[in-house]
Design a protein around this motif. Structure first.
Motif, PDB file in Angstrom:
ATOM      1  N   ASP A 151       0.804  -1.221   0.000  1.00 49.61           N
ATOM      2  CA  ASP A 151       0.000   0.000   0.000  1.00 49.61           C
ATOM      3  C   ASP A 151       0.838   1.274   0.000  1.00 49.61           C
ATOM      4  O   ASP A 151       0.286   2.372   0.063  1.00 49.61           O
ATOM      5  CB  ASP A 151      -0.946   0.009   1.202  1.00 49.61           C
ATOM      6  CG  ASP A 151      -2.025  -1.062   1.090  1.00 49.61           C
ATOM      7  OD1 ASP A 151      -2.607  -1.175  -0.003  1.00 49.61           O
ATOM      8  OD2 ASP A 151      -2.258  -1.778   2.071  1.00 49.61           O
ATOM      9  N   TYR A 395      -8.284   7.141  -9.016  1.00 42.75           N
ATOM     10  CA  TYR A 395      -7.207   6.178  -8.830  1.00 42.75           C
ATOM     11  C   TYR A 395      -7.531   5.235  -7.680  1.00 42.75           C
ATOM     12  O   TYR A 395      -7.885   5.688  -6.584  1.00 42.75           O
ATOM     13  CB  TYR A 395      -5.888   6.918  -8.556  1.00 42.75           C
ATOM     14  CG  TYR A 395      -4.677   6.023  -8.520  1.00 42.75           C
ATOM     15  CD1 TYR A 395      -4.208   5.396  -9.667  1.00 42.75           C
ATOM     16  CD2 TYR A 395      -3.995   5.794  -7.327  1.00 42.75           C
ATOM     17  CE1 TYR A 395      -3.101   4.576  -9.634  1.00 42.75           C
ATOM     18  CE2 TYR A 395      -2.877   4.974  -7.277  1.00 42.75           C
ATOM     19  CZ  TYR A 395      -2.426   4.367  -8.451  1.00 42.75           C
ATOM     20  OH  TYR A 395      -1.325   3.553  -8.403  1.00 42.75           O
ATOM     21  N   ASP A 396      -7.419   3.958  -7.932  1.00 47.55           N
ATOM     22  CA  ASP A 396      -7.669   2.927  -6.921  1.00 47.55           C
ATOM     23  C   ASP A 396      -9.059   3.072  -6.307  1.00 47.55           C
ATOM     24  O   ASP A 396      -9.253   2.885  -5.106  1.00 47.55           O
ATOM     25  CB  ASP A 396      -6.600   2.967  -5.828  1.00 47.55           C
ATOM     26  CG  ASP A 396      -6.603   1.709  -4.961  1.00 47.55           C
ATOM     27  OD1 ASP A 396      -6.991   0.637  -5.472  1.00 47.55           O
ATOM     28  OD2 ASP A 396      -6.223   1.796  -3.776  1.00 47.55           O
ATOM     29  N   GLY A 459      -2.403   2.058 -14.524  1.00 48.83           N
ATOM     30  CA  GLY A 459      -2.205   1.775 -13.109  1.00 48.83           C
ATOM     31  C   GLY A 459      -1.322   2.745 -12.357  1.00 48.83           C
ATOM     32  O   GLY A 459      -1.019   2.515 -11.184  1.00 48.83           O
ATOM     33  N   HIS A 475       2.844   5.257  -8.176  1.00 47.05           N
ATOM     34  CA  HIS A 475       1.807   4.233  -8.052  1.00 47.05           C
ATOM     35  C   HIS A 475       1.793   3.638  -6.649  1.00 47.05           C
ATOM     36  O   HIS A 475       2.781   3.703  -5.919  1.00 47.05           O
ATOM     37  CB  HIS A 475       2.020   3.107  -9.070  1.00 47.05           C
ATOM     38  CG  HIS A 475       3.391   2.475  -8.996  1.00 47.05           C
ATOM     39  ND1 HIS A 475       4.277   2.518 -10.030  1.00 47.05           N
ATOM     40  CD2 HIS A 475       4.019   1.793  -8.005  1.00 47.05           C
ATOM     41  CE1 HIS A 475       5.386   1.889  -9.692  1.00 47.05           C
ATOM     42  NE2 HIS A 475       5.248   1.437  -8.460  1.00 47.05           N
ATOM     43  N   ILE A 476       0.655   3.095  -6.304  1.00 48.93           N
ATOM     44  CA  ILE A 476       0.574   2.210  -5.142  1.00 48.93           C
ATOM     45  C   ILE A 476       1.185   0.890  -5.578  1.00 48.93           C
ATOM     46  O   ILE A 476       0.863   0.345  -6.634  1.00 48.93           O
ATOM     47  CB  ILE A 476      -0.890   2.005  -4.717  1.00 48.93           C
ATOM     48  CG1 ILE A 476      -1.508   3.350  -4.286  1.00 48.93           C
ATOM     49  CG2 ILE A 476      -0.987   0.996  -3.578  1.00 48.93           C
ATOM     50  CD1 ILE A 476      -2.981   3.265  -3.961  1.00 48.93           C
ATOM     51  N   ARG A 478       0.956  -2.263  -5.022  1.00 47.84           N
ATOM     52  CA  ARG A 478       0.174  -3.445  -5.409  1.00 47.84           C
ATOM     53  C   ARG A 478      -0.497  -3.280  -6.764  1.00 47.84           C
ATOM     54  O   ARG A 478      -0.864  -4.270  -7.408  1.00 47.84           O
ATOM     55  CB  ARG A 478      -0.871  -3.764  -4.353  1.00 47.84           C
ATOM     56  CG  ARG A 478      -1.830  -2.641  -4.063  1.00 47.84           C
ATOM     57  CD  ARG A 478      -2.827  -3.008  -2.974  1.00 47.84           C
ATOM     58  NE  ARG A 478      -3.444  -1.841  -2.391  1.00 47.84           N
ATOM     59  CZ  ARG A 478      -4.407  -1.159  -2.951  1.00 47.84           C
ATOM     60  NH1 ARG A 478      -4.881  -1.539  -4.129  1.00 47.84           N
ATOM     61  NH2 ARG A 478      -4.929  -0.094  -2.342  1.00 47.84           N
ATOM     62  N   LEU A 479      -0.672  -2.029  -7.222  1.00 46.66           N
ATOM     63  CA  LEU A 479      -1.287  -1.807  -8.519  1.00 46.66           C
ATOM     64  C   LEU A 479      -0.281  -1.877  -9.658  1.00 46.66           C
ATOM     65  O   LEU A 479      -0.679  -1.863 -10.825  1.00 46.66           O
ATOM     66  CB  LEU A 479      -1.981  -0.446  -8.554  1.00 46.66           C
ATOM     67  CG  LEU A 479      -3.114  -0.243  -7.547  1.00 46.66           C
ATOM     68  CD1 LEU A 479      -3.746   1.135  -7.738  1.00 46.66           C
ATOM     69  CD2 LEU A 479      -4.168  -1.336  -7.691  1.00 46.66           C
TER      70      LEU A 479
END
Length: 483
Positions: A151, A395-396, A459, A475-476, A478-479
């Motif tokens: 995260d 986003y997300d 992403g 980016h995060i 995990r993405l």
């Protein structure tokens, strides 16, 4: 575990196999030459985060067995902080073949009974010996563990753009496009991964500021050049759109697009909507549909975002935000529109209306022009921040907003804070989990930049800077692990 040198091990297996081939109690044992692993699972594994110990169920992580390359690995990595130095695993073998763990120096191997722990910090080799002792198969087992917090938000500096004095970024066809003013001419460049930039083909434009009106729907790019709108579905071939405007109205700039509509700002400050089809050229003017006048719409720092509504299929939520000066103080203004483009939704009704419309008839009915003003009244807590060059991205699964310095507080630095909205633009709360200023090791963005634009592509959030040509991708974690 007791270690056995390989030569003695094979001898023991052979003797055991010969004995097993004899009849005992009228039962004959069948031996096989094949040897393979058919399943592999981990037991419970310890995890340590900030000194706190927890347990990870290894059985929740599927291990893939590649029988061609003889490898075993987990495609979904174990969480950051998982200790794989002492792990128990379970192997199921084919046709009673036997599993042996090979030492890391590969000088000996030991029969594995499924109860002893193994150090999987590095890949380990298993030798599966057939029940007949006539053959074996070696497998390399790799236990993957995330090396970073899933995260956490991280930035990386990408290849620079040609320097432009103003720019606007958008995403189309899985590419990031950047339109801007380069030497007094509107130019555009695109990239798929940020390692290099390619000049895009544009129509013959007459306005240096045409880049400000670059927008993208799901299937088309649009550019406003003076009074002409150009459209392309491949970013190479452009056609001039037919446009019918209300009497006395001219377009100032395009603001954005959703799946089914394009939005524009008129020179008189009004907001207009057009269906994304050249067959229906009419722009519909929005005027006082709600209890609030469009005098409450922003006058500068416009930002528009369109994203799918989670609770309704074939429906976009379109958000228009920006700033307006009220007395001596700048205020943020947010408007919202729901666009149902299903077979029975508002867009189908709009098409039906346009098909029957005499262009000299009365204005379109209210349901076509419907926008909602997100009035906060006197409640200023968690309202949209008043920032220069406001940017919004989806986003997300949440809305994010950030920008330049505050119009009311000059001590606020550009890109100082990211604000998050989970309620479609009503409240905006500082998001502390995102690093705001792009940083890559000891490198950070050049504060000499004269402006910036942000978009989401593949992403990641991309920020491109005018005046310096810098490009940052964030980016995060995990993405981005699938990249």
């Amino acid at each position: 575990m007791k270690q056995i040198k390989t030569i003695y091990l094979l001898a023991a297996i052979l003797v055991g196999s010969l004995a097993a081939c004899t009849k005992a109690d009228n039962t004959e044992v069948t031996l096989y030459d094949d040897a393979a692993v058919v399943s592999f699972t981990l037991g419970t594994v310890n995890r340590y985060v900030d000194g706190v110990k927890s347990a990870v169920a290894g059985s929740n992580y599927t291990f893939h067995i590649d029988q061609i390359n003889r490898t075993i690995y987990n495609t979904d990595s174990l969480p950051l902080g998982t200790d794989v130095s002492r792990v128990v695993c379970t192997l199921t073998t084919y046709a009673n073949s036997s599993p042996y763990l090979v030492d890391e120096d590969e000088t000996a191997m030991t029969y594995y009974n499924g109860t002893d722990s193994i150090d999987f910090t590095n890949p380990r080799k298993f030798r599966i010996v057939s029940s007949s002792a006539m053959g074996y198969t070696d497998y390399t087992v790799k236990v993957n563990v995330h090396k970073s917090d899933p995260d956490a938000f991280t930035w990386k500096k990408m290849a620079d753009l040609p320097v432009m004095t103003g720019l606007r970024s958008l995403t189309f066809d899985n590419r990031l496009y950047v339109f801007g003013n380069e030497g007094g001419t509107t130019k555009a460049y695109y990239t798929t991964d940020g390692t290099s930039w390619t000049a895009a083909e544009l129509p013959a434009l007459t306005q240096a500021g045409a880049w400000q009106s670059a927008v993208a729907s799901n299937d088309s790019l649009y550019l406003l050049d003076g009074t002409s709108i150009y459209r392309s579905d491949d970013a190479r071939t452009w056609v001039k759109e037919n446009n019918e405007l209300p009497e006395g109205i001219t377009l100032q700039r395009l603001l954005g697009a959703s799946t089914a509509e394009v939005y524009a700002l008129a020179t008189n400050g009004s907001l207009l909507t057009k269906y994304c089809d050249d067959e229906f050229p009419l722009w519909v003017q929005a005027t006082d549909e709600t209890n609030y006048s469009f005098d409450e719409q922003p006058t500068q720092d416009f930002a528009m975002i369109s994203y799918p509504m989670a609770w309704s299929d074939s429906t976009d939520c379109v958000l228009l935000a920006g700033n307006k000066k009220v007395g001596d103080t700048w205020k943020s203004r947010v408007w919202r529109r729901a666009v149902d483009y299903s077979d029975t939704g508002i867009v189908s009704l709009l098409i039906e209306y346009l098909e029957a419309l005499d262009l000299e008839a009365a204005n379109a009915p209210e349901w076509i022009r419907k926008w909602t003003y997100m009035d906060r009244g006197d409640n200023t807590r968690y309202e949209m921040p008043v920032l220069e060059n406001l940017q919004m991205v989806w986003y997300d699964g949440v809305l994010l907003a950030f920008g330049g310095k505050s119009l009311n507080d000059t001590s606020v630095e550009p890109l100082a804070t990211v604000y998050k909205s989970r309620d479609n633009g009503i409240t905006w709360i500082p998001e502390k989990n995102f690093s705001v200023t792009p940083v890559d090791g000891d490198s950070r963005y050049n504060g000499e930049a004269t402006g910036f634009s942000a978009s989401v592509c593949n992403g990641s959030i991309w920020i491109v800077f005018a005046g310096t040509g810098e490009v940052w991708r964030g980016h995060i974690n995990r993405l981005a692990w699938d990249d």
